[in-house]
Scaffold this active site. Structure first.
Site, PDB file in Angstrom:
ATOM      1  N   CYS A  37       4.796  -0.107  15.308  1.00  0.00           N
ATOM      2  CA  CYS A  37       4.555   0.825  14.198  1.00  0.00           C
ATOM      3  C   CYS A  37       3.803   2.033  14.746  1.00  0.00           C
ATOM      4  CB  CYS A  37       3.750   0.163  13.086  1.00  0.00           C
ATOM      5  SG  CYS A  37       3.381   1.298  11.732  1.00  0.00           S
TER       6      CYS A  37
ATOM      7  N   HIS B 176       0.312   5.737   1.220  1.00  0.00           N
ATOM      8  CA  HIS B 176      -0.564   6.739   1.832  1.00  0.00           C
ATOM      9  C   HIS B 176       0.263   7.945   2.230  1.00  0.00           C
ATOM     10  CE1 HIS B 176       1.131   4.658   5.267  1.00  0.00           C
ATOM     11  NE2 HIS B 176       0.498   3.559   4.934  1.00  0.00           N
TER      12      HIS B 176
ATOM     13  N   HIS C 140       5.263   6.050   8.448  1.00  0.00           N
ATOM     14  CA  HIS C 140       5.358   5.013   9.472  1.00  0.00           C
ATOM     15  C   HIS C 140       6.735   5.080  10.122  1.00  0.00           C
ATOM     16  CE1 HIS C 140       1.749   2.842   8.513  1.00  0.00           C
ATOM     17  NE2 HIS C 140       2.146   2.427   7.331  1.00  0.00           N
TER      18      HIS C 140
ATOM     19  N   GLU D 113       0.831  -1.209   0.000  1.00  0.00           N
ATOM     20  CA  GLU D 113       0.000   0.000   0.000  1.00  0.00           C
ATOM     21  C   GLU D 113       0.861   1.254   0.000  1.00  0.00           C
ATOM     22  OE1 GLU D 113      -2.022  -0.464   3.810  1.00  0.00           O
ATOM     23  OE2 GLU D 113      -0.394   0.583   4.833  1.00  0.00           O
TER      24      GLU D 113
ATOM     25  N   HIS E  53       4.825   0.387   0.352  1.00  0.00           N
ATOM     26  CA  HIS E  53       5.501  -0.474   1.320  1.00  0.00           C
ATOM     27  C   HIS E  53       4.715  -1.746   1.602  1.00  0.00           C
ATOM     28  CE1 HIS E  53       2.921   2.354   3.516  1.00  0.00           C
ATOM     29  NE2 HIS E  53       2.700   1.364   4.363  1.00  0.00           N
TER      30      HIS E  53
HETATM   31 MN    MN Z   1       0.999   1.538   5.714  1.00  0.00          MN
END
Ligand code: MN
Length: 154
Positions: free
Chosen positions: A118, A66, A70, A64, A104
């Site tokens: 995370c 975004h 992270h 994905e 990622h």
């Molecule tokens: Mn992610």
């Protein structure tokens, strides 16, 4: 002064990689984009969410991208982080920062469970799955990804 004092929150670690007072849940609603991922939301404040994920041997998160970043610290076992076309082998206590919009995927593909912290902002955009074309572009940039990425087109 009507100001609420924030509470101290403390979750003692248990030696099975869970925390007292924190429920272990599945990663998110099942689809064919991920496999064998458990989620522990340890801390959720108005600013940040601090989670421990555990990917079972052979499992993987959704490929994905975004806007939100992270910050990942490996805690248990061994695994792989793919970020863009790069491949990072992770072991405790390696840390990786995945910047905004970097595609990622995290994988427990090294014969072991892969557990990691995370951290994400509390207010964040929805992840977007990569398109077939985006996946093909990554593989063109790094042909090793062909055998690493787990991607099931809709
Ligand atoms: Mn992610």
């Amino acid at each position: 002064m009507d100001r609420r004092e924030p509470e101290v929150i403390f979750f003692p670690f248990r030696d099975d990689f869970t925390w007292e007072g924190v429920q272990t849940k599945i990663y998110k609603s099942p689809d064919n984009s991920w496999l064998g991922v458990l989620r522990n939301e340890i801390i959720k404040t108005d600013e940040i969410h601090y989670r421990y994920f555990e990917i079972q041997k052979g499992g993987y998160s959704t490929l994905e991208k975004h806007e939100h970043p992270h910050i990942v610290m490996a805690l248990r076992g061994r695994g792989t982080v793919v970020a863009g076309a790069e491949i990072y082998e992770m072991a405790p206590f390696d840390v990786i920062h995945i910047p905004p919009w970097k595609p990622h995927q995290l994988l427990a593909n090294r014969g072991d469970v892969f557990g990691f912290i995370c951290v994400v902002p509390a207010k964040r955009d929805r992840p977007r799955k990569l398109t077939k074309q985006e996946v093909e572009e990554l593989i063109k940039e790094n042909p090793r990804l062909k055998d690493i990425l787990r991607y099931n087109p809709a």
